[in-house]
Write a protein that holds these residues in place. Structure first.
Motif, short mmCIF file in Angstrom:
data_model
loop_
_atom_site.label_atom_id
_atom_site.label_comp_id
_atom_site.label_asym_id
_atom_site.label_seq_id
_atom_site.Cartn_x
_atom_site.Cartn_y
_atom_site.Cartn_z
N ARG A 115 48.33 -9.58 52.39
CA ARG A 115 48.47 -8.36 51.60
C ARG A 115 47.12 -7.83 51.15
O ARG A 115 46.89 -6.62 51.15
N THR A 116 46.21 -8.73 50.77
CA THR A 116 44.87 -8.31 50.35
C THR A 116 44.18 -7.56 51.48
O THR A 116 43.55 -6.53 51.27
N TYR B 81 45.76 -4.02 51.96
CA TYR B 81 45.33 -3.03 50.97
C TYR B 81 43.99 -2.41 51.39
O TYR B 81 43.80 -1.20 51.28
N SER C 171 51.75 -0.28 48.34
CA SER C 171 51.14 -1.27 47.45
C SER C 171 52.14 -1.78 46.42
O SER C 171 52.25 -2.98 46.18
#
Length: 116
Positions: free
Chosen positions: A68-69, A72, A101
């Motif tokens: 996920r990081t 983003y 997000s």
């Protein structure tokens, strides 16, 4: 059998190799503009996007954090391209990034919240 690219290969990308990639981007931009394949604005957009993707790709491969990081960062790098090519308006791109997000953040939080 052919070799395939893996996160291990990206992890092994040294700072020197990344520096060469970034340095080459400038020359490639000039070449593409000189050949008339891109205008100055598009070359700047693509150069920035590729540099961001290389940076986030290497960081994501070397990170102990989740995918996920990495996502983003990629969303942030992709927004100017999506707006420049009229895929989204500026407001739409910001809204999509916010929804993605939030969905990822809240979805993972909900999934990891213990049931009492």
């Amino acid at each position: 059998m052919g070799t395939s690219m893996s996160f291990d290969a990206i992890r092994d990308l040294t700072a020197e190799a990344r520096g060469r990639i970034y340095a080459t981007l400038g020359s490639v931009q000039v070449l593409l503009v000189t050949l008339g394949l891109l205008n100055d604005s598009d070359a700047a957009l693509w150069g920035g996007a590729v540099a961001a993707l290389v940076g986030f790709g290497v960081a994501g491969a070397n990170s102990m954090s989740t995918w996920r990081t990495w996502l983003y960062g990629v969303l942030g790098a992709a927004q100017p391209l999506l707006v420049a090519y009229s895929v989204f308006s500026d407001a739409q791109a910001s809204a999509v990034a916010a929804v993605v997000s939030a969905a990822l953040g809240l979805g993972v939080a909900a999934y990891k919240t213990p049931v009492i």
